[in-house]
Design a protein around this motif. Structure first.
Motif, mmCIF file in Angstrom:
data_model
loop_
_atom_site.group_PDB
_atom_site.id
_atom_site.type_symbol
_atom_site.label_atom_id
_atom_site.label_comp_id
_atom_site.label_asym_id
_atom_site.label_seq_id
_atom_site.Cartn_x
_atom_site.Cartn_y
_atom_site.Cartn_z
ATOM 1 N N ARG A 1 -11.900 126.309 25.220
ATOM 2 C CA ARG A 1 -12.471 124.666 25.202
ATOM 3 C C ARG A 1 -12.964 124.306 24.002
ATOM 4 N NH1 ARG A 1 -15.876 126.315 30.658
ATOM 5 N NH2 ARG A 1 -14.314 126.345 31.876
ATOM 6 N N THR A 2 -13.055 125.060 22.986
ATOM 7 C CA THR A 2 -13.458 124.740 21.477
ATOM 8 C C THR A 2 -12.055 123.961 20.938
ATOM 9 O OG1 THR A 2 -13.056 126.710 20.616
ATOM 10 C CG2 THR A 2 -15.318 126.430 21.364
ATOM 11 N N SER A 3 -12.347 122.878 20.481
ATOM 12 C CA SER A 3 -11.096 122.184 20.127
ATOM 13 C C SER A 3 -10.932 122.652 18.521
ATOM 14 C CB SER A 3 -11.464 120.753 20.098
ATOM 15 O OG SER A 3 -10.575 120.064 19.131
ATOM 16 N N SER B 1 -10.609 129.388 35.097
ATOM 17 C CA SER B 1 -9.394 129.070 35.577
ATOM 18 C C SER B 1 -8.495 130.277 36.157
ATOM 19 C CB SER B 1 -8.475 128.186 34.482
ATOM 20 O OG SER B 1 -9.078 127.146 34.184
ATOM 21 N N CYS B 2 -8.341 131.290 35.368
ATOM 22 C CA CYS B 2 -7.639 132.540 35.368
ATOM 23 C C CYS B 2 -8.505 133.837 35.050
ATOM 24 C CB CYS B 2 -6.415 132.355 34.811
ATOM 25 S SG CYS B 2 -5.471 130.660 34.612
ATOM 26 N N ASP C 1 -9.384 123.024 32.170
ATOM 27 C CA ASP C 1 -10.138 123.143 33.225
ATOM 28 C C ASP C 1 -10.687 121.633 34.109
ATOM 29 O OD1 ASP C 1 -10.028 125.550 33.527
ATOM 30 O OD2 ASP C 1 -11.582 126.129 32.614
ATOM 31 N N PHE C 2 -10.826 120.714 33.139
ATOM 32 C CA PHE C 2 -11.203 119.536 33.547
ATOM 33 C C PHE C 2 -10.396 118.766 34.624
ATOM 34 C CE2 PHE C 2 -8.477 118.044 30.106
ATOM 35 C CZ PHE C 2 -8.099 116.898 30.372
ATOM 36 N N LEU D 1 -14.519 120.077 40.194
ATOM 37 C CA LEU D 1 -15.380 121.019 39.272
ATOM 38 C C LEU D 1 -15.906 121.908 40.171
ATOM 39 C CD1 LEU D 1 -17.382 121.610 37.086
ATOM 40 C CD2 LEU D 1 -18.940 119.880 38.274
ATOM 41 N N GLU D 2 -15.678 123.169 40.257
ATOM 42 C CA GLU D 2 -15.945 124.361 41.089
ATOM 43 C C GLU D 2 -17.201 125.233 40.113
ATOM 44 O OE1 GLU D 2 -14.156 128.076 43.457
ATOM 45 O OE2 GLU D 2 -12.703 126.544 42.274
ATOM 46 N N VAL D 3 -18.275 125.118 40.929
ATOM 47 C CA VAL D 3 -19.483 125.804 39.943
ATOM 48 C C VAL D 3 -19.537 127.625 40.392
ATOM 49 C CG1 VAL D 3 -22.099 125.796 39.806
ATOM 50 C CG2 VAL D 3 -20.779 123.670 39.950
ATOM 51 N N MET D 4 -19.688 128.031 39.562
ATOM 52 C CA MET D 4 -19.790 129.503 39.988
ATOM 53 C C MET D 4 -20.891 129.683 40.900
ATOM 54 S SD MET D 4 -20.083 131.442 36.174
ATOM 55 C CE MET D 4 -18.861 131.310 34.884
ATOM 56 N N ASP D 5 -20.657 130.403 42.188
ATOM 57 C CA ASP D 5 -21.568 130.803 43.193
ATOM 58 C C ASP D 5 -22.301 132.015 42.920
ATOM 59 O OD1 ASP D 5 -19.635 132.601 43.646
ATOM 60 O OD2 ASP D 5 -19.012 131.694 45.662
#
Length: 178
Positions: free
Chosen positions: A65-67, A110-111, A127-128, A132-136
């Protein structure tokens, strides 16, 4: 005789249906699985080295996610060459913020793939595009280590990946204050 067989079959089917276990939808089953054979060989070697140096974590994460453009300004100040041929990935424990950032909701990766019996999750820039699916809580309890930001960055490695030949290089092993 036919009615006895019919009753016996009905009883047998009823018993079988009662013992059938209900399969719970587990968080890990909702994530895309990648065969580790398809992972770049030099990246696999570095991940194994990382796991050897950090064996206590529940699971690990590759985060791109870091550009490189975001990193570019910081790396130029350190006189490190950032080339457009390269991309950057952070290898770290799979973590959840402890104490200082309680309102942050960690997104599900994602994977994932398995390497020597260990889970490595992949969080990507794409992922964006997903809802948005938050860790449960069950996912966090099983796969996520709670730690401070300092601990997270101190145990994270910055990796450089040549996008043309796929060679992976460790740029820095401790990202605290980097």
């Amino acid at each position: 005789m036919k009615s006895l067989k019919l009753i016996l079959i009905i009883c047998l089917l009823t018993t079988m249906s009662c013992t059938h276990k209900v399969v719970k939808k587990e968080s890990i089953n909702t994530i895309c699985y990648i065969d580790s054979v398809k992972i770049n060989a030099s990246l696999r070697e570095i991940i194994l080295m990382y796991i050897h140096q950090h064996p206590s974590y529940k699971s690990y994460c590759l985060n791109n996610r870091t550009s490189k453009y975001y990193l570019n300004s910081g790396l130029k100040q350190k006189h490190i060459n950032v080339d457009d041929r390269d991309d950057y990935v952070i290898l770290s424990p799979t973590y959840s913020y402890k104490a200082e950032c309680n309102n942050i909701k960690n997104q599900m990766p994602s994977c994932y793939f398995k390497l020597n019996g260990r889970l490595i999750f992949i969080a990507s820039n794409s992922d964006f595009l997903r809802k948005l699916e938050v860790m449960d809580a069950p996912f966090k309890n099983k796969y996520v280590s709670n730690m401070s930001l300092k601990e997270y960055f101190s145990n994270s490695w910055l990796l450089e990946v040549d996008i043309f030949d796929g060679y992976v290089n460790i740029v820095k092993k401790n990202l605290w204050r980097y």
